[in-house]
Write a protein that holds these residues in place. Structure first.
Motif, PDB file in Angstrom:
ATOM      1  N   MET A   1       0.690  -1.484  -0.069  1.00  0.00           N
ATOM      2  CA  MET A   1      -0.062   0.177   0.242  1.00  0.00           C
ATOM      3  C   MET A   1       1.028   1.214   0.380  1.00  0.00           C
ATOM      4  O   MET A   1       2.227   1.540   0.707  1.00  0.00           O
ATOM      5  CB  MET A   1      -0.789  -0.462   0.999  1.00  0.00           C
ATOM      6  N   SER A   2       0.776   1.894  -0.891  1.00  0.00           N
ATOM      7  CA  SER A   2       1.575   3.692  -1.118  1.00  0.00           C
ATOM      8  C   SER A   2       0.342   4.194  -1.739  1.00  0.00           C
ATOM      9  O   SER A   2      -0.196   4.672  -3.080  1.00  0.00           O
ATOM     10  CB  SER A   2       2.649   3.014  -1.804  1.00  0.00           C
ATOM     11  N   PRO A   3      -0.260   5.941  -0.957  1.00  0.00           N
ATOM     12  CA  PRO A   3       0.881   5.922   0.663  1.00  0.00           C
ATOM     13  C   PRO A   3      -0.231   5.116   1.543  1.00  0.00           C
ATOM     14  O   PRO A   3      -1.203   4.290   0.577  1.00  0.00           O
ATOM     15  CB  PRO A   3       0.436   6.925   0.741  1.00  0.00           C
ATOM     16  N   ALA A   4       0.439   4.322   2.403  1.00  0.00           N
ATOM     17  CA  ALA A   4      -0.235   3.866   3.637  1.00  0.00           C
ATOM     18  C   ALA A   4      -1.198   4.281   4.619  1.00  0.00           C
ATOM     19  O   ALA A   4      -0.669   4.844   5.093  1.00  0.00           O
ATOM     20  CB  ALA A   4       1.210   3.359   4.189  1.00  0.00           C
TER      21      ALA A   4
ATOM     22  N   GLY B   1      -3.304  10.497  -5.194  1.00  0.00           N
ATOM     23  CA  GLY B   1      -3.878  11.955  -5.254  1.00  0.00           C
ATOM     24  C   GLY B   1      -3.143  13.141  -3.684  1.00  0.00           C
ATOM     25  O   GLY B   1      -3.574  13.965  -3.960  1.00  0.00           O
ATOM     26  N   LEU B   2      -3.092  12.537  -2.373  1.00  0.00           N
ATOM     27  CA  LEU B   2      -3.507  13.009  -1.546  1.00  0.00           C
ATOM     28  C   LEU B   2      -1.384  12.256  -1.018  1.00  0.00           C
ATOM     29  O   LEU B   2      -1.122  11.941   0.092  1.00  0.00           O
ATOM     30  CB  LEU B   2      -4.267  12.441  -0.420  1.00  0.00           C
ATOM     31  N   THR B   3      -0.780  13.240  -2.048  1.00  0.00           N
ATOM     32  CA  THR B   3       0.898  13.258  -1.587  1.00  0.00           C
ATOM     33  C   THR B   3       1.299  14.963  -1.111  1.00  0.00           C
ATOM     34  O   THR B   3       0.737  15.323  -1.814  1.00  0.00           O
ATOM     35  CB  THR B   3       1.749  12.826  -2.039  1.00  0.00           C
ATOM     36  N   TYR B   4       2.294  14.634  -0.567  1.00  0.00           N
ATOM     37  CA  TYR B   4       2.199  16.370  -0.067  1.00  0.00           C
ATOM     38  C   TYR B   4       4.236  16.214  -0.562  1.00  0.00           C
ATOM     39  O   TYR B   4       5.000  17.787  -0.206  1.00  0.00           O
ATOM     40  CB  TYR B   4       2.268  16.231   1.419  1.00  0.00           C
TER      41      TYR B   4
ATOM     42  N   PHE C   1     -12.676   5.994  -4.927  1.00  0.00           N
ATOM     43  CA  PHE C   1     -13.329   6.816  -4.601  1.00  0.00           C
ATOM     44  C   PHE C   1     -13.786   7.578  -3.466  1.00  0.00           C
ATOM     45  O   PHE C   1     -14.183   8.800  -3.097  1.00  0.00           O
ATOM     46  CB  PHE C   1     -14.541   7.287  -5.515  1.00  0.00           C
ATOM     47  N   SER C   2     -12.785   7.683  -2.413  1.00  0.00           N
ATOM     48  CA  SER C   2     -13.274   7.304  -0.899  1.00  0.00           C
ATOM     49  C   SER C   2     -13.001   8.635  -0.177  1.00  0.00           C
ATOM     50  O   SER C   2     -12.569   9.166   0.217  1.00  0.00           O
ATOM     51  CB  SER C   2     -13.157   6.329  -0.185  1.00  0.00           C
ATOM     52  N   LYS C   3     -11.266   8.513  -0.834  1.00  0.00           N
ATOM     53  CA  LYS C   3     -10.193   9.957   0.232  1.00  0.00           C
ATOM     54  C   LYS C   3     -10.131  10.647  -0.368  1.00  0.00           C
ATOM     55  O   LYS C   3     -10.338  11.854   0.018  1.00  0.00           O
ATOM     56  CB  LYS C   3      -9.035   8.488   0.237  1.00  0.00           C
ATOM     57  N   TYR C   4      -8.803  10.487  -1.801  1.00  0.00           N
ATOM     58  CA  TYR C   4      -9.230  11.659  -2.353  1.00  0.00           C
ATOM     59  C   TYR C   4     -10.234  13.011  -3.018  1.00  0.00           C
ATOM     60  O   TYR C   4     -10.298  13.251  -2.549  1.00  0.00           O
ATOM     61  CB  TYR C   4      -8.158  11.520  -3.142  1.00  0.00           C
ATOM     62  N   TYR C   5     -11.262  11.236  -3.386  1.00  0.00           N
ATOM     63  CA  TYR C   5     -12.637  12.627  -3.999  1.00  0.00           C
ATOM     64  C   TYR C   5     -13.368  12.672  -2.968  1.00  0.00           C
ATOM     65  O   TYR C   5     -14.608  12.811  -3.435  1.00  0.00           O
ATOM     66  CB  TYR C   5     -13.228  10.785  -4.820  1.00  0.00           C
ATOM     67  N   CYS C   6     -13.226  12.087  -1.352  1.00  0.00           N
ATOM     68  CA  CYS C   6     -14.214  12.393  -0.525  1.00  0.00           C
ATOM     69  C   CYS C   6     -15.240  12.094  -0.728  1.00  0.00           C
ATOM     70  O   CYS C   6     -16.794  12.325  -0.949  1.00  0.00           O
ATOM     71  CB  CYS C   6     -14.502  13.676  -0.920  1.00  0.00           C
TER      72      CYS C   6
ATOM     73  N   ASP D   1     -14.149  15.639 -12.948  1.00  0.00           N
ATOM     74  CA  ASP D   1     -13.726  17.091 -13.597  1.00  0.00           C
ATOM     75  C   ASP D   1     -14.105  17.750 -12.021  1.00  0.00           C
ATOM     76  O   ASP D   1     -14.523  19.059 -12.165  1.00  0.00           O
ATOM     77  CB  ASP D   1     -15.155  17.375 -13.923  1.00  0.00           C
ATOM     78  N   ALA D   2     -14.024  17.573 -11.049  1.00  0.00           N
ATOM     79  CA  ALA D   2     -13.382  18.251  -9.363  1.00  0.00           C
ATOM     80  C   ALA D   2     -12.297  18.626  -9.217  1.00  0.00           C
ATOM     81  O   ALA D   2     -11.776  19.052  -7.544  1.00  0.00           O
ATOM     82  CB  ALA D   2     -14.904  17.612  -8.551  1.00  0.00           C
ATOM     83  N   VAL D   3     -11.392  18.630  -9.560  1.00  0.00           N
ATOM     84  CA  VAL D   3     -10.003  18.342  -9.000  1.00  0.00           C
ATOM     85  C   VAL D   3      -9.980  20.067  -8.445  1.00  0.00           C
ATOM     86  O   VAL D   3      -9.017  20.041  -7.512  1.00  0.00           O
ATOM     87  CB  VAL D   3      -9.553  18.678 -10.004  1.00  0.00           C
ATOM     88  N   GLU D   4     -10.514  21.318  -9.488  1.00  0.00           N
ATOM     89  CA  GLU D   4     -10.163  22.761  -8.200  1.00  0.00           C
ATOM     90  C   GLU D   4     -11.051  22.187  -7.098  1.00  0.00           C
ATOM     91  O   GLU D   4     -10.225  22.988  -5.998  1.00  0.00           O
ATOM     92  CB  GLU D   4     -11.301  23.328  -9.106  1.00  0.00           C
ATOM     93  N   GLU D   5     -11.634  21.968  -6.292  1.00  0.00           N
ATOM     94  CA  GLU D   5     -12.110  22.235  -4.918  1.00  0.00           C
ATOM     95  C   GLU D   5     -11.415  20.715  -4.081  1.00  0.00           C
ATOM     96  O   GLU D   5     -11.444  21.161  -3.361  1.00  0.00           O
ATOM     97  CB  GLU D   5     -13.689  21.236  -5.321  1.00  0.00           C
ATOM     98  N   LEU D   6     -11.560  19.778  -5.357  1.00  0.00           N
ATOM     99  CA  LEU D   6     -10.830  18.691  -4.728  1.00  0.00           C
ATOM    100  C   LEU D   6      -8.858  19.208  -4.127  1.00  0.00           C
ATOM    101  O   LEU D   6      -8.570  18.842  -2.637  1.00  0.00           O
ATOM    102  CB  LEU D   6     -10.404  17.535  -4.995  1.00  0.00           C
ATOM    103  N   GLU D   7      -8.689  19.884  -4.759  1.00  0.00           N
ATOM    104  CA  GLU D   7      -7.139  20.227  -4.224  1.00  0.00           C
ATOM    105  C   GLU D   7      -7.016  20.831  -2.896  1.00  0.00           C
ATOM    106  O   GLU D   7      -5.662  21.751  -2.289  1.00  0.00           O
ATOM    107  CB  GLU D   7      -6.619  20.780  -5.755  1.00  0.00           C
ATOM    108  N   GLU D   8      -8.330  22.128  -3.346  1.00  0.00           N
ATOM    109  CA  GLU D   8      -8.349  22.667  -2.621  1.00  0.00           C
ATOM    110  C   GLU D   8      -8.295  22.120  -0.296  1.00  0.00           C
ATOM    111  O   GLU D   8      -7.890  22.354  -0.017  1.00  0.00           O
ATOM    112  CB  GLU D   8      -9.544  24.105  -2.703  1.00  0.00           C
ATOM    113  N   ILE D   9      -9.448  20.702  -1.326  1.00  0.00           N
ATOM    114  CA  ILE D   9      -9.768  20.203   0.215  1.00  0.00           C
ATOM    115  C   ILE D   9      -7.973  20.132   0.740  1.00  0.00           C
ATOM    116  O   ILE D   9      -7.295  19.542   2.157  1.00  0.00           O
ATOM    117  CB  ILE D   9     -10.412  18.857  -0.163  1.00  0.00           C
ATOM    118  N   LYS D  10      -7.465  19.232  -0.334  1.00  0.00           N
ATOM    119  CA  LYS D  10      -6.119  18.757   0.165  1.00  0.00           C
ATOM    120  C   LYS D  10      -4.935  19.495   0.226  1.00  0.00           C
ATOM    121  O   LYS D  10      -4.415  19.196   1.493  1.00  0.00           O
ATOM    122  CB  LYS D  10      -5.649  17.658  -1.332  1.00  0.00           C
ATOM    123  N   ALA D  11      -5.294  20.551   0.072  1.00  0.00           N
ATOM    124  CA  ALA D  11      -4.375  22.145   0.681  1.00  0.00           C
ATOM    125  C   ALA D  11      -4.618  22.111   2.386  1.00  0.00           C
ATOM    126  O   ALA D  11      -4.085  22.767   2.557  1.00  0.00           O
ATOM    127  CB  ALA D  11      -4.432  23.136  -0.433  1.00  0.00           C
TER     128      ALA D  11
END
Length: 393
Positions: free
Chosen positions: A181-184, A218-221, A241-246, A289-299
């Motif tokens: 698993m990565s990220p773990a 999708g959730l890396t820093y 779709f659970s984690k990055y896509y909320c 198609d929700a990348v902009e909103e998802l990237e704000e959440i990730k920030a």
């Protein structure tokens, strides 16, 4: 006179279920909910669930489909448009070309694991997993009468599964596949591109199935996560779709499999699940198609991560696994306890901070670890530090 009827014998499967452990994160969630019902204040750091709602465009797509009123079965492998979009995602994100026919849409990644394990392994076969690692791996394997082979992770290896560790364990007693698993989860630690390729090469050489859990992609820093498919076209990749896509409660995910497994998995899916939920598939199609909103959440996660990595050492939590991705901190609390279950229970009761005991992820070393999820608000993270500051002694 009524004839006495003896109790039916306990089936073998029921005895096997006794080996399936509880999911401690969910037990903590239940205890936290009980505390809240009593009027207590709780900061939820125990469950790996985004606090943000699914993106607006996702909810709108589901509403539009619901208004049409025709909510029924789909093909067992998922609607064609979603399978095609997932295949396109691999091309755009990783530069990897896969046929849409190799994509299987599943009822969450959990169903993906069941389908993968049933199609790859026969009862009694052995599958290597890591410690620490996601507890459901071990429990699903046990439920399916497969034997988990635990590979302890080591600080010297960067807390990742390595090709050398697989070779060593295989030489001691062979197994039939590995799951990386990565990220773990629980740590967020990531397997780099070269190390991932080495795992794939080792599996091919030893004749092992390689299952790659990529649900936190999708959730890396720092560096983006690599997919196992970039170096091993035969890998079985599981995503969600659970984690990055909320979209945790939507229960929608996917697996990518070699051509020869598509039809066997389709037959299993038809009989076990019929099809993934139609509404969730429509919503998942819109999620790309929700990348902009998802990237704000990730920030927001990135800010939470930075806050905790700075503040936790100041209050005595200094030893943590690398937090390359996901939204967890896996911390060694040996200076405070060697009973992480009792420690987390007392922390919840006395401070209102809910955390998951490390024993959920590692039956041995987890006794002195705990996991904190920073998928909530920055205020929650800051308040967690404040509450623990005077409590940790």
């Amino acid at each position: 006179m009524t004839k006495s009827i003896a109790n039916p014998p306990v089936p073998q499967v029921a005895r096997r279920m006794e080996r399936v452990s509880s999911f401690l994160a969910m037990d903590v969630l239940s205890a936290a909910a009980a505390k809240e019902r009593r009027g207590g204040s709780v900061i939820h750091m125990e469950v790996g669930q985004p606090s943000a709602a699914a993106p607006r465009i996702v909810r709108e797509a589901a509403k539009a489909a619901l208004d049409l009123g025709k909510i029924g079965y789909t093909e067992a492998l998922g609607i064609a448009a979603l399978r095609e979009r997932i295949a396109r995602h691999y091309r755009e994100t990783y530069g990897v070309t896969i046929a849409p026919e190799r994509v299987v849409v599943t009822t969450g990644s959990s169903a993906g694991f069941v389908l993968a394990f049933l199609s790859l392994f026969d009862a009694g076969q052995r599958v290597a997993i890591t410690a620490p690692g996601y507890p459901a791996y071990r429990n699903i394997l046990e439920a399916l009468d497969l034997e988990p082979v635990v590979i302890p992770l080591a600080k010297a290896d960067g807390w990742i599964m390595t090709a050398s560790a697989i070779e060593k364990a295989y030489a001691e007693k062979p197994f039939h596949g590995i799951l990386a698993m990565s990220p773990a989860n629980p740590s967020g630690t990531m397997i780099g591109r070269a190390a991932l390729a080495a795992l794939g090469e080792t599996c091919r050489r030893l004749g092992l199935w390689f299952v790659s859990d990529e649900i936190y992609h999708g959730l890396t820093y720092g560096e983006p996560a690599a997919t196992a498919l970039a170096s091993d076209d035969d890998a079985v990749v599981i995503n969600s779709f659970s984690k990055y896509y909320c979209m945790t409660g939507w229960r929608i995910g996917w697996i990518v499999v070699p051509d020869r497994l598509v039809r066997p998995i389709e037959r299993l899916a038809q009989n076990l699940y019929i099809s993934p939920p139609y509404l969730s598939q429509v919503a998942a199609l819109a999620a790309f198609d929700a990348v902009e909103e998802l990237e704000e959440i990730k920030a927001g996660y990135a800010r939470n991560r930075a806050l905790l990595l700075e503040e936790l050492p100041r209050i005595g939590i200094t030893d943590m696994h690398p937090v390359d991705g996901a939204f967890y901190i896996y911390a060694d609390v040996a200076r405070y306890t060697n009973d992480s279950i009792a420690f987390c229970k007392r922390m919840l009761e006395e401070t209102g901070v809910a955390a998951t005991p490390g024993l959920d992820f590692d039956a041995t070393e987890g006794a002195h670890y705990m996991r904190l999820s920073f998928a909530g608000s920055q205020n929650d993270c800051r308040e967690t530090v404040n509450r623990l500051k005077g409590w940790l002694k």
